[in-house]
Structure formats: structure tokens, C-alpha cells
Design an enzyme around this catalytic site. Structure first.
Site, mmCIF file in Angstrom:
data_model
loop_
_atom_site.group_PDB
_atom_site.id
_atom_site.type_symbol
_atom_site.label_atom_id
_atom_site.label_comp_id
_atom_site.label_asym_id
_atom_site.label_seq_id
_atom_site.Cartn_x
_atom_site.Cartn_y
_atom_site.Cartn_z
ATOM 1 N N ASP A 18 0.716 -0.102 3.756
ATOM 2 C CA ASP A 18 1.968 -0.157 2.990
ATOM 3 C C ASP A 18 1.666 -0.399 1.511
ATOM 4 O OD1 ASP A 18 4.644 -0.129 2.533
ATOM 5 O OD2 ASP A 18 5.081 -2.056 3.487
ATOM 6 N N HIS A 35 0.677 8.084 -2.564
ATOM 7 C CA HIS A 35 0.419 8.548 -1.188
ATOM 8 C C HIS A 35 -0.929 9.265 -1.110
ATOM 9 C CE1 HIS A 35 4.187 7.174 0.241
ATOM 10 N NE2 HIS A 35 4.930 8.042 -0.430
ATOM 11 N N LEU A 129 -15.589 6.396 17.920
ATOM 12 C CA LEU A 129 -14.313 5.757 17.545
ATOM 13 C C LEU A 129 -13.117 6.582 18.008
ATOM 14 C CD1 LEU A 129 -12.953 3.510 15.624
ATOM 15 C CD2 LEU A 129 -12.796 5.372 13.982
HETATM 16 C C1 IPE Z 1 3.455 3.466 2.826
HETATM 17 O O1 IPE Z 1 3.688 3.251 1.475
HETATM 18 C C2 IPE Z 1 3.216 4.923 3.120
HETATM 19 C C3 IPE Z 1 4.150 5.576 4.071
HETATM 20 C C4 IPE Z 1 5.145 5.031 4.678
HETATM 21 C C5 IPE Z 1 3.900 6.987 4.319
HETATM 22 P P1 IPE Z 1 5.183 3.155 0.935
HETATM 23 O O2 IPE Z 1 5.649 4.518 0.538
HETATM 24 O O3 IPE Z 1 6.049 2.481 1.950
HETATM 25 O O4 IPE Z 1 5.009 2.267 -0.355
HETATM 26 P P2 IPE Z 1 6.072 1.208 -0.930
HETATM 27 O O5 IPE Z 1 6.416 0.256 0.174
HETATM 28 O O6 IPE Z 1 7.255 1.983 -1.417
HETATM 29 O O7 IPE Z 1 5.313 0.533 -2.042
HETATM 30 MG MG MG Z 2 6.704 0.531 2.217
#
Ligand code: IPE
Ligand code: MG
Length: 241
Positions: A18, A35, A129
Site C-alpha cells: 500500500d 504504481h 517459491l
Molecule cells: C496500492 O497503492 C496499490 C493498489 C491498490 C493497486 P495505493 O494506490 O492504494 O496507494 P495510496 O493508498 O493511494 O497511497
Molecule cells: Mg491505498
């Protein structure tokens, strides 16, 4: 295991990566850049898990709730997963990693479902794995689909039995989660592996996922080593007489 902790490393580590969006926003960059950085860390985590002698690694890539994000972020994520699966994870074919997919096909691009199924088939005999990627997954959705399979095939009383239901989960041979890591300071499970994490040790860190590295990963493993697991009893299983 002894009275002060777990001598053995966790066999199954699950990660909720996250913080990609916040990582990007803090740098004044679009969320998609976060991402992309996060996807590189997922590929690295596979190598850390292998080095740490972990048998199963599960990663929560996209939840059934993530469809409610803005359309351009959703389509960007789908393109990124497709690219990762086709390009980066091809490498896993050469590395004795077995890829498994948790989740449902409904809503996913047809080509991605085909890629996932083909990677599962191509790596089915790999003994290293086990990498479980949760894409279009939620724990409740998995439970409901498993229950539906029970009711469809066998009697209602048997379906109420956990062992019967466990056999109908997305990956029935998946071991229970020993250690569940979530980055970015959020302290929630967000519908990830709810049934399999029944006795997981939870580890939360403020580190945002794109900044997560092998040192942080090993810190989580070391913390697990200090926990005492009792599984509802008053002593760890190997200390019970
Ligand atoms: C997690 O990062 C990635 C996915 C859910 C694909 P976020 O997109 O939730 O990042 P924040 O929480 O907005 O910082
Ligand atoms: Mg998030």
C-alpha cells in the site's frame, strides 16, 4: 518454536503493498508513476522471499473494491499488470517459481485472464517459491464463491464444514498465512486472505510500498521470529503435553 518466539521463518508471507499513490503525490508525480515503482518492488520481493527461504508469497495486487477508483487509474493498472505478467514474470518461468492466481475473471480483460491461466499452466510443475497473485480478489468474494461450489456439488451439512469449504477456495492447497505485512501505515486487512489469515501474525509499517526494500522485509521476518504463536491454546503447539 520456543517460549520466546518462532525459531523457524514464516513459510507463507502475505503482503498488502500500500502507499503507491501517496509516494507519487509526495513527489508531485501522477499516481500511475507510483504504481509503476510499486510493480518493480513486487518483482524484487520475489527475490527477497526466495533468499529468505520462504515457501509461499502472496501479493494483493487488485481488489474487487479497487474497481471504484477513477477509470483512468483502473485502466492504467490493468495495462501495468498485463505488462508485468507478460514481461517481468516470464523471467519466473526460468526461476523455478510457480505462479498461482487468486480472484475471479469477471471484469478483467480477457487477455489478462488468458495470460494468468497460461502462466499457471506453464509453471504448474515448478517446485520452488509459490507466488500467489491476488488480482480482482477479495476474501469475502472468495468465500462466497467457495460456498456456492459447495452448495452446487454436495449436501448443505457438508458445505457448512470448514474442511469442505477450504477445498473449494481459489487455491485449495495454499498454506495458511504465517506473516501478513501491510505497508504505508494503514492497519486494515481490506478483505485480503481473510480465511487463510485466521492465525497470521500481523506486521504494519509506515514505509510506503515503493520504498519497501529487503532490509524492511527482513525486519518483518525478524519481528515474526519474536512472536509467540499459540493458536488459541495457552502454549505453542510444540510445548503442549
Ligand atoms: C496500492 O497503492 C496499490 C493498489 C491498490 C493497486 P495505493 O494506490 O492504494 O496507494 P495510496 O493508498 O493511494 O497511497
Ligand atoms: Mg491505498
Amino acid at each position: 518454536m520456543n517460549a520466546t518466539g518462532n525459531a523457524k521463518p514464516p513459510s507463507h508471507v502475505a503482503i498488502i503493498p500500500d502507499g503507491n499513490g501517496r509516494w507519487a503525490l509526495r513527489r508531485g508525480l501522477p499516481r500511475m508513476i507510483g504504481h509503476r515503482a510499486g510493480a518493480k518492488v513486487v518483482a524484487r520481493a520475489v527475490q527477497w522471499a526466495k533468499r529468505a527461504g520462504i515457501s509461499s508469497l502472496s501479493i494483493f495486487c487488485f481488489s474487487t473494491e479497487n474497481w471504484s477508483r477513477p477509470a483512468d487509474e483502473v485502466s492504467g493498472l490493468m495495462r501495468l499488470f498485463d505488462l508485468m505478467l507478460r514481461r517481468n514474470f516470464r523471467r519466473l518461468l526460468r526461476e523455478n517459481v510457480r505462479l498461482r492466481w487468486l480472484g475471479k475473471a469477471d471484469g478483467l480483460p480477457k487477455t489478462m485472464v488468458e495470460t494468468l491461466r497460461s502462466l499457471e499452466e506453464q509453471t504448474a510443475d515448478r517446485s520452488g517459491l509459490q507466488l500467489f497473485l491476488a488480482i480482482n480478489y477479495s476474501g469475502r468474494d472468495e468465500a462466497v464463491r467457495a460456498a456456492a461450489k459447495c452448495y452446487g456439488g454436495i449436501s448443505v451439512s457438508a458445505a457448512a464444514d470448514w474442511n469442505q469449504m477450504a477445498k473449494r477456495l481459489d487455491c485449495p492447497d495454499m498454506a495458511d498465512v504465517d506473516l501478513l505485512i501491510r505497508t504505508s501505515g494503514e492497519m486494515r486487512l481490506s478483505n485480503f486472505l481473510l480465511l487463510q489469515s485466521a492465525y497470521a501474525e500481523l506486521y504494519f509499517t509506515d514505509c510506503l510500498w515503493p520504498d519497501f526494500d529487503e532490509k524492511e522485509f527482513l525486519r518483518a521476518i525478524a519481528t515474526y521470529g519474536q512472536r509467540q504463536r499459540r493458536f488459541g491454546a495457552t502454549a505453542p503447539p510444540d510445548e503442549q503435553h
